[in-house]
Design a protein around this motif. Structure first.
Motif, PDB file in Angstrom:
ATOM      1  N   PHE A   1      -1.139  12.896 -46.146  1.00 28.79           N
ATOM      2  CA  PHE A   1      -2.597  12.933 -46.070  1.00 28.79           C
ATOM      3  C   PHE A   1      -3.103  12.980 -44.631  1.00 28.79           C
ATOM      4  O   PHE A   1      -4.318  13.015 -44.401  1.00 28.79           O
ATOM      5  N   SER A   2      -2.204  12.966 -43.675  1.00 27.53           N
ATOM      6  CA  SER A   2      -2.613  13.042 -42.274  1.00 27.53           C
ATOM      7  C   SER A   2      -3.293  14.385 -42.009  1.00 27.53           C
ATOM      8  O   SER A   2      -2.786  15.446 -42.407  1.00 27.53           O
ATOM      9  N   PHE A   3      -4.428  14.369 -41.344  1.00 27.68           N
ATOM     10  CA  PHE A   3      -5.130  15.616 -41.055  1.00 27.68           C
ATOM     11  C   PHE A   3      -4.286  16.546 -40.191  1.00 27.68           C
ATOM     12  O   PHE A   3      -4.380  17.778 -40.318  1.00 27.68           O
ATOM     13  N   ALA A   4      -3.467  15.979 -39.324  1.00 31.18           N
ATOM     14  CA  ALA A   4      -2.596  16.809 -38.489  1.00 31.18           C
ATOM     15  C   ALA A   4      -1.613  17.591 -39.358  1.00 31.18           C
ATOM     16  O   ALA A   4      -1.332  18.771 -39.087  1.00 31.18           O
ATOM     17  N   ILE A   5      -1.094  16.939 -40.395  1.00 27.42           N
ATOM     18  CA  ILE A   5      -0.169  17.621 -41.316  1.00 27.42           C
ATOM     19  C   ILE A   5      -0.928  18.591 -42.207  1.00 27.42           C
ATOM     20  O   ILE A   5      -0.514  19.743 -42.385  1.00 27.42           O
ATOM     21  N   LEU A   6      -2.052  18.161 -42.764  1.00 26.47           N
ATOM     22  CA  LEU A   6      -2.794  18.989 -43.713  1.00 26.47           C
ATOM     23  C   LEU A   6      -3.322  20.273 -43.071  1.00 26.47           C
ATOM     24  O   LEU A   6      -3.231  21.352 -43.664  1.00 26.47           O
ATOM     25  N   PHE A   7      -3.862  20.158 -41.862  1.00 33.47           N
ATOM     26  CA  PHE A   7      -4.554  21.298 -41.255  1.00 33.47           C
ATOM     27  C   PHE A   7      -3.701  22.071 -40.249  1.00 33.47           C
ATOM     28  O   PHE A   7      -3.902  23.281 -40.091  1.00 33.47           O
ATOM     29  N   THR A   8      -2.759  21.393 -39.591  1.00 34.42           N
ATOM     30  CA  THR A   8      -1.989  22.085 -38.546  1.00 34.42           C
ATOM     31  C   THR A   8      -0.501  21.778 -38.649  1.00 34.42           C
ATOM     32  O   THR A   8       0.099  21.243 -37.696  1.00 34.42           O
ATOM     33  N   PRO A   9       0.136  22.080 -39.769  1.00 37.14           N
ATOM     34  CA  PRO A   9       1.585  21.851 -39.859  1.00 37.14           C
ATOM     35  C   PRO A   9       2.322  22.674 -38.801  1.00 37.14           C
ATOM     36  O   PRO A   9       2.026  23.855 -38.615  1.00 37.14           O
ATOM     37  N   GLN A  10       3.284  22.032 -38.143  1.00 41.98           N
ATOM     38  CA  GLN A  10       3.931  22.655 -36.994  1.00 41.98           C
ATOM     39  C   GLN A  10       5.207  23.415 -37.333  1.00 41.98           C
ATOM     40  O   GLN A  10       5.673  24.218 -36.542  1.00 41.98           O
ATOM     41  N   ASN A  11       5.773  23.153 -38.500  1.00 38.53           N
ATOM     42  CA  ASN A  11       7.004  23.833 -38.896  1.00 38.53           C
ATOM     43  C   ASN A  11       7.063  23.941 -40.413  1.00 38.53           C
ATOM     44  O   ASN A  11       6.149  23.473 -41.116  1.00 38.53           O
ATOM     45  N   ALA A  12       8.139  24.542 -40.935  1.00 35.94           N
ATOM     46  CA  ALA A  12       8.253  24.784 -42.366  1.00 35.94           C
ATOM     47  C   ALA A  12       8.248  23.493 -43.168  1.00 35.94           C
ATOM     48  O   ALA A  12       7.634  23.414 -44.247  1.00 35.94           O
ATOM     49  N   ASP A  13       8.929  22.464 -42.666  1.00 32.76           N
ATOM     50  CA  ASP A  13       8.959  21.185 -43.381  1.00 32.76           C
ATOM     51  C   ASP A  13       7.563  20.566 -43.467  1.00 32.76           C
ATOM     52  O   ASP A  13       7.178  20.003 -44.499  1.00 32.76           O
ATOM     53  N   GLU A  14       6.810  20.686 -42.386  1.00 33.87           N
ATOM     54  CA  GLU A  14       5.460  20.128 -42.413  1.00 33.87           C
ATOM     55  C   GLU A  14       4.533  20.932 -43.320  1.00 33.87           C
ATOM     56  O   GLU A  14       3.596  20.376 -43.908  1.00 33.87           O
ATOM     57  N   VAL A  15       4.766  22.225 -43.445  1.00 34.27           N
ATOM     58  CA  VAL A  15       3.984  23.026 -44.394  1.00 34.27           C
ATOM     59  C   VAL A  15       4.214  22.528 -45.822  1.00 34.27           C
ATOM     60  O   VAL A  15       3.270  22.359 -46.605  1.00 34.27           O
ATOM     61  N   LYS A  16       5.487  22.286 -46.162  1.00 36.19           N
ATOM     62  CA  LYS A  16       5.797  21.772 -47.500  1.00 36.19           C
ATOM     63  C   LYS A  16       5.192  20.388 -47.714  1.00 36.19           C
ATOM     64  O   LYS A  16       4.698  20.073 -48.807  1.00 36.19           O
ATOM     65  N   LEU A  17       5.220  19.564 -46.675  1.00 35.52           N
ATOM     66  CA  LEU A  17       4.616  18.237 -46.764  1.00 35.52           C
ATOM     67  C   LEU A  17       3.102  18.355 -46.929  1.00 35.52           C
ATOM     68  O   LEU A  17       2.484  17.602 -47.700  1.00 35.52           O
ATOM     69  N   ALA A  18       2.515  19.305 -46.231  1.00 39.45           N
ATOM     70  CA  ALA A  18       1.068  19.531 -46.338  1.00 39.45           C
ATOM     71  C   ALA A  18       0.687  19.969 -47.744  1.00 39.45           C
ATOM     72  O   ALA A  18      -0.337  19.537 -48.288  1.00 39.45           O
TER      73      ALA A  18
END
Length: 412
Positions: free
Chosen positions: A132-149
C-alpha cells in the motif's frame, strides 16, 4: 423569494421512461469508460514507473487495469455510496437546484471525496504495509515491485466491497440508527459513516486483504486462510448478501424485517440475520441455475455464479432507481402482491441479463475489449459497475435529468 419549480416528465409512463433511461445510460457507459480509461492510463504513466519497462505485456496491462479500477472504485463507487446513501445527498444543491448543474457539481465533489478517502485509508495503511506504499503503488522501480504494486492496487480497490457491504448495509437495515433523528445533518450522517466505516475496515483487514495476500507465509506456514475457501466463492456469497439487505430499501418497503420488528435497532438486527442466512440460500439457488449451463468452461465455477448474482443485484437497483419500483401502491394496493411482483421482476431481468452478460462481456467495450484503442477494461465483475454507476448517478445526482426536469413555475 425562492424560485418555485414544477416537475415535467418526457413520458408519462414509468416503464417508458425507464426503458429510454436504460438506453441512454448504456450509451453514456460506452462513451465515458474509454475516456476514463485513457485518462487513468495517462495519469499513472505520467509517474514514469521504471519497473514497467521490465515486465511482460500481460503484467504491464494488468498494472494499468488495476490503476483504472482504483480511480473508478474510489472516486466513483465509494464516493457515490458515501454521498448518496450515507450522507443522503447533503450539499447536492449547494450551488444550484437546476439540473444538470447540480449533478455536475456533486459529481465533482464525489471525485474529490473519493480521492481523499483513498489517500487517508490506503495512505495510512501504506506506512507499514509495503503493497500500500505510495512509492510502490505509483512508482515501482523493478519487475518485483510492479507485481507487489498490482497486489496492493487489487487489495485497495476492493475496499469498495466492504463499503457496499457495511456502509450500504448499515443504512439499508439500521436506517443510520442511533444517529438519524437525534443529531442534525450532516453530523448524523457523519456519525453513521464513522460507525459503519469501522465495520468496513474490519471486513477489509479480516477478509479482503487475506483473500489477495493468501501466499504470505511464516517459515513455511500460511499466515492466513482464504475466506470461504476461494475468492470467487466469497464474492458470490457477498453478492447474495448484498441482494438480501437491499430488499427492504430498494422496493421491499422495509420487508421482510418489518414482519418481526418495527423499531430500530431490532429491525436492523433481524434484517442482518435474515441477510446472513438468506445469502447462503440464494447462493445455493443461483449455483443450481448457473452451474448446469457451463457458461464459462475452464474457470472456477463460482466466477459465473458471482457474476449472475451481481446481475440480480443490478436488476434490483435498476428497478428502484430507473423504473421507480413499478408497480406502485396505486397500481397494486396489496403490499404482498406488490412486493412479490417486484421480486419476480428483479429475478427474471437479473437472470436473463446475467446469463447474457457472461456470454458477451468479452465483446463489451468497458468490460472485455478495448476495440484496439489501448485503454484498460474492467472484466466480468467490475465491468458491470460501469453501467450500474451510470444509472445510479442518473437518478441520484442528476434527478433523472433530462427525462425528468424541474422547470420554473410559469415557464413550463
Amino acid at each position: 423569494m425562492a424560485d418555485e419549480y414544477v416537475v415535467k416528465r418526457s413520458f408519462n409512463s414509468l416503464i417508458t421512461t425507464g426503458i429510454v433511461a436504460v438506453v441512454l445510460t448504456v450509451i453514456v457507459s460506452l462513451l465515458y469508460w474509454p475516456v476514463w480509461g485513457w485518462i487513468s492510463k495517462a495519469v499513472i504513466l505520467a509517474f514514469g514507473a521504471p519497473g514497467l519497462q521490465e515486465v511482460d505485456p500481460k503484467t504491464y496491462n494488468k498494472y494499468l487495469q488495476c490503476f483504472a479500477e482504483a480511480t473508478f472504485f474510489w472516486m466513483c463507487i465509494n464516493a457515490w455510496i458515501w454521498q448518496a446513501l450515507v450522507f443522503g445527498g447533503y450539499g447536492k444543491y449547494a450551488v444550484t437546484q437546476r439540473q444538470p448543474g447540480a449533478g455536475l457539481w456533486y459529481s465533482a465533489v464525489g471525485l474529490l471525496v473519493g480521492l481523499i478517502g483513498f489517500f487517508v485509508i490506503v495512505g495510512f495503511s501504506g506506512l507499514w504495509w509495503h503493497p500500500f506504499s505510495f512509492a510502490i503503488l505509483f512508482t515501482p522501480q523493478n519487475a518485483d515491485e510492479v507485481k507487489l504494486a498490482i497486489e496492493g492496487w487489487e487489495a485497495s480497490n476492493f475496499y469498495a466491497l466492504p463499503v457496499i457491504l457495511a456502509n450500504i448495509g448499515y443504512a439499508a437495515l439500521f436506517h443510520k440508527w442511533p444517529f438519524a433523528g437525534n443529531i442534525k445533518a450532516p453530523w448524523d450522517s457523519l456519525g453513521a459513516w464513522s460507525l459503519s466505516s469501522y465495520f468496513c475496515l474490519l471486513v477489509w483487514f479480516a477478509i479482503i486483504i487475506p483473500s489477495f495476500w493468501f501466499h504470505l507465509d511464516l517459515e513455511g506456514h500460511h499466515v492466513v486462510s482464504k475466506p470461504m475457501g476461494s475468492w470467487p466463492t466469497f464474492v458470490a456469497y457477498a453478492q447474495c448478501f448484498i441482494w438480501f439487505f437491499l430488499i427492504p430499501a430498494e422496493g421491499g418497503e422495509h420487508y421482510p424485517m418489518k414482519l418481526f420488528a418495527k423499531k430500530q435497532p431490532w429491525m436492523g438486527i433481524i434484517g442482518l440475520i435474515i441477510t446472513w442466512l438468506g445469502a447462503f440460500a440464494m447462493l445455493y439457488v443461483v449455483r443450481a441455475i448457473v452451474n448446469p449451463l457451463n457458461l464459462m468452461p475452464g474457470v472456477p465455477p463460482d466466477v459465473p455464479v458471482a457474476s449472475v448474482a451481481l446481475s440480480i443485484v443490478i436488476a434490483t437497483l435498476l428497478w428502484h432507481h430507473v423504473f421507480d419500483d413499478w408497480p406502485t401502491a396505486a397500481m397494486v394496493p396489496n403490499p404482498v402482491a406488490r412486493i412479490l411482483t417486484r421480486i419476480a421482476i428483479w429475478w427474471v431481468i437479473g437472470l436473463a441479463y446475467g446469463i447474457i452478460w457472461v456470454k458477451i462481456f468479452k465483446m463489451v467495450p468497458y468490460a472485455g475489449t478495448d476495440m484496439g484503442m489501448g485503454y484498460p477494461v474492467m472484466g466480468i465483475l467490475a465491468g458491470q459497475f460501469v453501467w450500474l454507476m451510470a444509472f445510479l448517478y442518473y437518478n441520484t445526482f442528476f434527478d433523472k435529468w433530462p427525462l425528468v426536469r424541474k422547470v420554473p413555475a410559469g415557464k413550463q
